[in-house]
Enzyme design. Structure first.
Site, short mmCIF file in Angstrom:
data_model
loop_
_atom_site.label_atom_id
_atom_site.label_comp_id
_atom_site.label_asym_id
_atom_site.label_seq_id
_atom_site.Cartn_x
_atom_site.Cartn_y
_atom_site.Cartn_z
N GLU B 63 37.38 33.17 41.86
CA GLU B 63 38.11 34.44 41.86
C GLU B 63 38.62 34.83 40.48
OE1 GLU B 63 38.44 32.13 44.19
OE2 GLU B 63 37.74 33.15 46.00
N HIS B 132 44.33 32.93 55.55
CA HIS B 132 43.32 33.98 55.61
C HIS B 132 43.81 35.20 56.37
CE1 HIS B 132 40.74 30.66 54.42
NE2 HIS B 132 39.74 31.47 54.23
#
Lengths: 330, 329, 321
Positions: B63, B132
């Site tokens: 990321e 998540h």
């Protein structure tokens, strides 16, 4: 039963990895090679003493940490320069055998000072003619066999040739495989790569199966380790005489056309005079700046290090009646 | 309007992406699983075949590298759309977001432009547990230099992505996972929804529900329930969180005098606090009751469906909150 | 690229410009005339100069907290640089960035960076941009031995190699991550060893030898432009000043003897000796270069000191485009 170890942390890292796809030798791999050597020694001669060059990268030290053998670093003032190998070689002159990890440059530095001690030269450098690629464990076993006096040193560790260079100011220098005069003006990354800058070369060995200057010479005329001659080359950059032109592996991954004006053999002890270069490279590395008209004298002698033939060691240890290649020379 | 063309929320992402790539030759998409797989939820299905692997690029699961790629490419003249699959993963790239992307223009005295669109997803409800399912929009709204939008409908998804891609600033488009299959009207042609403009999605006179993202739907459901009891709630969909349409909020408050702010994010430190503060700064005299807030409790998002259901705000809780607010007045 | 006399003099000039600027900046900082912290580049000049003499304004670089040298070598003007260090409106960043964020987009300089290791991912983006447009340019990211322990370096290295981006990773290994010696912050000695793990070549370069840096960069740039992907050049160097400022915080983390050893290999002195031997730059001519550069630096300081402070009304400008 004293065995010396010199691992050069600087080998295998220069610009040739960019220009010529030369192999990368990281220090973990070098340390693993030393570890395997030690395992080979320990397997045959666990009581041997190991004296080692305490390199700045702790290559040998790391290899010895998991090992029970007696070991001690060489007690000297090292400066983490190329001179370290020479200093280490000097301090190991009383060993029974020395193992080196490095390229031609490393062994040249060691060869300057090691004297009569048999040298097992394991290649971790770039385009090497002097050291050999062989399994380190076996090399360690060969070292143990030599250290325990089980093998005839003259047969398993014959003397190699060396090149002796004398400058106008009386200074001298030394190389194992080749001395090359070039038109370079800077040390820079040290590696010699550009054939258009070659002026002359003197070789102790011209082996077309290797890479670098020894192969360039070897493509024109082969000179083996055993032959008591050297080869002198002068390069041409203009005329195209197919008789004097070779396609040679000038570095790993680089095949180039190289042209000569002269290729001649020189006998042991014969001195040749050379001029016209601005830089002198020893065993592949630009080292010495020359004045524009400076003359250098170069001769080949059979007084290089005693390089151990690991295969011969193992064969003779198993089958003492074997006849080795250099014995046939005589 | 039976002949109105409909798309899913996720289908609107794909159509917006395609539109952007067609309209802007310097636009490209990069992210995890975006090219070959077409996005884990199908956000970019068909893009690779149509535009090739120079315009849509699969990245490693890196990321920080992905955001850095976007920052460097944007600063040097491209218009990247980078996909950070779930916004929970911003922890992996917060330096490149907070210290590079958000500040580069300012630190450089205005000489750099960073036209980056970051597409990411928030929200729970699909049993993906604590790492998540978060709604972390407050993190990025707190960083000067970034813009943040959170569309509730397929129409706004497409219009806001196209607007984001045309903006010369970094814009985060925070999508919602549980809304992906929602259907709604989406025109085929290219259009924009302006950044920074809220929308009244239900007119009302008794209370304002100020909300965004999936809570818009929950708020509309709540408003219908309230309407059965004679309470007419106005629902304001903020759509953009940074910049925020304070004028629209104030406008609604002036009309209803009562506000409930609703978001899925944890209530403490959530945007509801900022909105409540803005209302008391700009419309205090119009208020007939304190600003109420509906948000998630101060806990990580739980896994078990039973616990998760108890965690995420819904229409029932909004109804309860509105009733309490009105009864208190 | 052939190392002709012009190139040699160009490299020399870049090195002298860095040394002189940084020495004067250090002096001003110690005198309390510059707000904030300065991380000075003195000692490492050969790296920036040897690399940057290959680059044009269309080649991008990312820098570090020790970034003045990179901007100067990339063509930064002294006046605008000092103005930025002084926090003036005429600075490269209008006084909004300062030493640690000094940048200039027109010169292809994507900023010094206060975050260790933040540059490599950004340079990946710049290199991606170059590849996307298919121009014959490169992106260079400078970082230190300390930054090579940040995840950002590793992610960037992997991505650059994966996409075969036209990029150079230039590690300026000055032996210390802030105040911690390399041996205490990583188990390896050659950061170049890390390259192999990402599928790119890594080489060790003498970072005090501008020609060695120049030659290595030449080879790496040729590879990059040929589509062979990134390379890692580890330049072994040393900072002659402290981590921050000249004498720094007075922490005892390195010895005077070690500093003296490295100063024997001063990149500018070594280069000037060789240039004199070659008759490319006589000692007298070198002195003239230093004098000229010092005059330029002084003019830059004067420009900065006579420049206006930013108008507080500009505080909120440039947050958004």
């Amino acid at each position: 039963m004293d065995i010396g170890v010199i691992a050069n942390p600087a080998s295998g890292k220069d610009i040739r990895r960019l220009t010529a796809r030369a192999s990368v030798f990281d220090n973990q791999e070098k340390s693993a090679i030393v570890r395997r050597c030690i395992a080979g020694i320990e397997g045959l001669c666990p009581t041997a003493h190991i004296y080692y060059y305490p390199d700045s990268h702790h290559i040998t030290e790391a290899a010895l940490t998991q090992c029970q053998m007696w070991s001690q670093p060489i007690d000297a003032e090292f400066a983490a320069t190329a001179d370290d190998s020479t200093l280490a070689g000097y301090h190991l002159r009383a060993m029974d055998v020395v193992i080196s990890l490095g390229g031609d440059g490393t062994n040249r530095a060691i060869g300057k000072s090691l004297g009569d001690v048999p040298l097992i030269a394991l290649s971790t450098g770039t385009n090497n003619a002097f050291p050999v690629f062989c399994e380190a464990t076996t090399a360690g076993m060969a070292a143990a066999l030599i250290a325990t006096g089980k093998l005839p040193v003259d047969i398993v560790a014959p003397r190699t040739k060396a090149l002796h260079i004398t400058f106008e100011n009386g200074e001298t220098d030394y190389a194992l495989i080749d001395v090359v005069g070039t038109h370079d003006v800077f040390h820079g990354t040290r590696a010699i790569l550009d054939p258009s800058k070659f002026v002359f070369a003197v070789l102790s060995v011209a082996d077309p199966s290797k890479v670098g200057m020894t192969a360039i010479g070897g493509m024109a005329r082969v000179v083996t380790d055993e032959q008591d001659i050297g080869l002198a080359l002068t390069f041409s950059h203009d005329h195209a005489d197919p008789e004097h032109e070779v396609q040679a592996p000038i570095a790993p991954g680089m095949v180039r056309t190289v042209r000569f004006t002269e290729i001649r053999k020189i006998c042991l002890g014969e001195t040749g005079n050379f001029t016209g270069a601005t830089m002198l490279a020893f065993d592949g590395e630009r080292e010495r700046v020359l004045a524009p008209d400076e003359n250098v004298t170069i001769c080949v002698e059979r007084d290089g290090p005693r390089r151990v033939d690991v295969k011969a060691c193992m064969q003779l240890a198993t089958c003492p009646d074997s006849v080795m290649p250099h014995q046939q020379r005589a | 309007m039976a002949d109105e063309r409909e798309l899913t929320y996720i289908g609107a992402v794909a159509e917006a992406s395609r539109t952007v790539l067609l309209e802007q030759e310097n636009a490209f998409i990069a992210g995890e699983d975006v090219a070959g797989a077409g996005g884990v939820f199908g956000s970019y299905r068909g893009i690779l075949d149509e535009f090739g692997d120079q315009r849509i690029v699969d990245t490693p699961i890196s990321e920080e590298g992905i955001i850095g790629l976007g920052v460097g490419a944007a600063a040097t003249g491209l218009r990247p759309i980078v996909d950070i699959m779930f916004m929970d993963f911003m922890g992996e790239c917060m330096d490149e977001i907070a210290n590079q992307m958000a500040k580069m223009r300012y630190m450089f005295g205005g000489s750099a432009s960073l036209p980056i669109t970051v597409i990411t997803m928030s929200g729970g409800g699909i049993n993906m547990a604590a790492q998540h399912s978060q709604s972390l929009e407050a993190w990025i709204c707190h960083l000067p230099g970034l813009k943040v939008v959170a569309p509730a409908t397929p129409y706004d998804v497409k219009g806001l992505i196209i607007s984001a891609s045309r903006d010369d600033n970094p814009v985060f488009v925070v999508l919602n996972k549980l809304s992906l299959r929602n259907r709604g009207h989406v025109p085929e042609e290219s259009y924009t929804v302006p950044l920074g403009e809220a929308k009244v999605v239900r007119e009302g006179s008794d209370v304002s529900i100020v909300t965004y993202s999936r809570m818009v739907g929950e708020s509309l459901t709540a408003a219908n329930t309230l309407s059965e009891n004679g309470i007419e709630a106005e629902v304001l969909d903020l759509r953009s969180l940074q910049p925020m349409d304070t004028d629209a909020i104030v406008e609604s408050v002036k009309k209803t005098q009562r506000v409930v702010v609703v978001h899925e994010a944890v209530r403490f430190g959530g945007l509801g606090g900022e909105i409540a503060a803005q209302i008391q700064e700009d419309a205090f005299d119009y208020l007939d009751a304190p600003v109420a807030r509906v948000g998630a409790p101060f806990s990580p998002v739980p896994f078990s469906p039973v616990l998760e259901q108890a965690y995420i705000p819904n229409a029932g809780r909004i109804v309860t909150e509105v009733n309490e607010l009105l009864n208190a007045a | 690229m052939e190392l002709n006399n012009e190139t040699l003099l160009d490299i020399h000039r870049r090195m002298v410009r860095i040394r002189t600027f940084e020495t004067e900046a250090g002096r001003l900082a110690e005198a309390g005339k510059i707000p904030g912290a300065l991380h000075l580049y003195v000692g490492q000049e050969a790296v920036a100069s040897g690399i940057m003499s290959h680059l044009s304004n269309e080649d991008w670089i990312t820098s570090t907290h020790r970034g003045h040298g990179h901007l100067i070598a990339k063509g930064g003007e002294f006046g605008k640089m000092f103005a930025e260090l002084f926090g003036r409106a005429t600075g490269y960043c209008k006084g909004k960035g300062g030493s640690m964020h000094i940048s200039n987009m027109e010169l292809g300089m994507l900023g010094a960076n206060g975050i260790v290791g933040a540059g490599p991912p950004i340079a990946v983006g710049a290199a991606f941009s170059i590849k996307y447009r298919n121009t014959q340019n490169v992106a260079v990211t400078f970082f230190g031995d300390g930054a090579s322990n940040e995840g950002s370096f590793h992610e960037a290295a992997n991505m650059a190699a994966l996409y075969k981006l036209p990029m150079l990773f230039v590690c300026e290994n000055n032996g210390y991550g802030e105040y911690t010696p390399q041996a205490n912050h990583q188990a390896i000695v050659d950061v170049a060893d890390r390259a192999a793990g990402y599928g790119m070549p890594g080489v060790v370069v003498d970072g005090m030898d501008a020609v060695a840096v120049y030659e290595a960069a030449d080879a790496a740039i040729e590879r990059a432009k040929a589509g062979d992907g990134p390379s890692l050049l580890e330049c072994k160097t040393y900072r002659f000043f402290d981590h921050v400022g000249v004498r720094g915080m007075g922490l005892s983390y390195r010895t005077d003897e070690e500093l003296a050893e490295w100063q024997k290999r001063d990149p500018i002195h070594m280069f000037e000796s060789r240039l004199a031997e070659l008759d490319v730059l006589t000692k007298d001519a070198a002195v003239k270069v230093h004098e000229k550069v010092l005059a330029d630096v002084q003019a830059g300081i004067e420009f900065a000191e006579s420049s206006p402070m930013p108008d507080p009304a500009t505080l909120l400008e440039d947050v958004y485009a």
